[in-house]
Design a protein around this motif. Structure first.
Motif: not given
Length: 177
Positions: A48-77
């Motif tokens: 699969m192609s590598p991908s990256q997404a960034r989300e700004e989330i407000v949770y319990k009155g605080k600002k969170y930034v979540a970054t999710v990065m997917r990448a193929p991993d040759a070290a995995l079976p």
């Protein structure tokens, strides 16, 4: 005399062959490019192609930034489907910050979700994706473990607490419908 001509012709051809292959395998930075071909009868490994997404989330009155990065991993079976096609599995890095403080930085693989997926299904599956679930409260993500290049997958929910603790559960998007 014919022997010298024959030897000279062979040496000349070998030199010409060697010179013609030297310059063509380099990129513009002078790095040697090597094309790896699969062994005879062995299918190429797809990914699969590598991908990256960034989300700004407000949770319990605080600002969170979540970054999710997917990448193929040759070290995995490598995963093989029923047709003999081979696929690299993915690693997915989840990085969550709260007002500049690191809450979570973790690389997930499909083995992290193995207790929630049937073993026979898991054997031929890859970790396809992990996305923020805006419809759920808090730091909730949907995870897909499935057969490559198909619509067959198991959907899981990954919930991260404000302290960075993770919990996983099997889910169904049709709940409540």
């Amino acid at each position: 005399m014919k022997g010298f001509f024959y030897i000279g012709a062979c040496v000349g051809m070998a030199a010409l062959l060697a010179l013609s292959s030297c310059g063509s395998g380099r990129d513009k930075n002078g790095i040697q490019l090597v094309e790896k071909t699969p062994d005879e009868g062995e299918p190429a490994v797809q990914q699969m192609s590598p991908s990256q997404a960034r989300e700004e989330i407000v949770y319990k009155g605080k600002k969170y930034v979540a970054t999710v990065m997917r990448a193929p991993d040759a070290a995995l079976p490598v995963v093989q489907n029923g047709q003999g096609e081979r696929f690299l599995d993915n690693g997915i890095t989840v990085d969550i910050l709260c007002e500049g403080r690191q809450v979570l930085r973790r690389v997930f693989t499909k083995r992290d979700f193995a207790p929630y997926v049937e073993p026979a299904f898991l054997e031929h599956s890859i970790l396809q994706g992990l996305v923020y679930d805006a419809s759920a409260a808090g730091l909730s993500f949907l995870v897909s473990v499935g057969y490559p290049q198909t619509d067959l997958y198991t959907l899981l929910r990954l919930t991260v607490s404000a302290e960075g603790k993770c919990s996983i559960e099997k889910t169904d998007l049709m709940e409540g419908w």
